[in-house]
Design a protein around this motif. Structure first.
Motif, PDB file in Angstrom:
ATOM      1  N   LEU A   1       0.829  -1.213   0.000  1.00 33.28           N
ATOM      2  CA  LEU A   1       0.000   0.000   0.000  1.00 33.28           C
ATOM      3  C   LEU A   1       0.858   1.257   0.000  1.00 33.28           C
TER       4      LEU A   1
ATOM      5  N   LYS B   1       2.416   1.836  -3.427  1.00 35.99           N
ATOM      6  CA  LYS B   1       1.455   2.398  -4.382  1.00 35.99           C
ATOM      7  C   LYS B   1       1.234   3.883  -4.124  1.00 35.99           C
ATOM      8  N   ALA B   2       1.167   4.266  -2.855  1.00 34.66           N
ATOM      9  CA  ALA B   2       0.916   5.664  -2.503  1.00 34.66           C
ATOM     10  C   ALA B   2       2.138   6.546  -2.750  1.00 34.66           C
TER      11      ALA B   2
END
Length: 84
Positions: A71, A74-75
């Motif tokens: 996560l 991706k951020a």
């Protein structure tokens, strides 16, 4: 008072001499030592959010740490020019 006699159980060596004299393998390095450029990150979350994260990771068949790393990647994708 009298002392109990010590138990004299015999310990047997393996029958195979090669197995007995085989040198031990060097201990494996931990992940932290292998990846010298990793760092810990601590965040505060509510117990409810923590439970939802753990359940989701279990359903996906991954660890919480692995799922959160994905996560974060991706951020915050890598930039072509290096660090900002």
């Amino acid at each position: 008072m009298t002392r109990r006699p010590r138990s004299t159980k015999l310990k047997f060596w393996p029958v195979d001499v090669k197995r007995r004299t085989k040198p031990r393998k060097a201990p494996r390095q931990s992940r932290r030592k292998r990846n010298a450029f990793s760092a810990r990150l601590t965040i505060d979350v509510t117990p409810d959010l923590r439970a939802r994260i753990k359940i989701t990771a279990f359903e996906r068949g991954v660890t919480v740490a692995y799922m959160l790393r994905l996560l974060l990647l991706k951020a915050f994708p890598r930039t072509k020019g290096g660090r900002r």
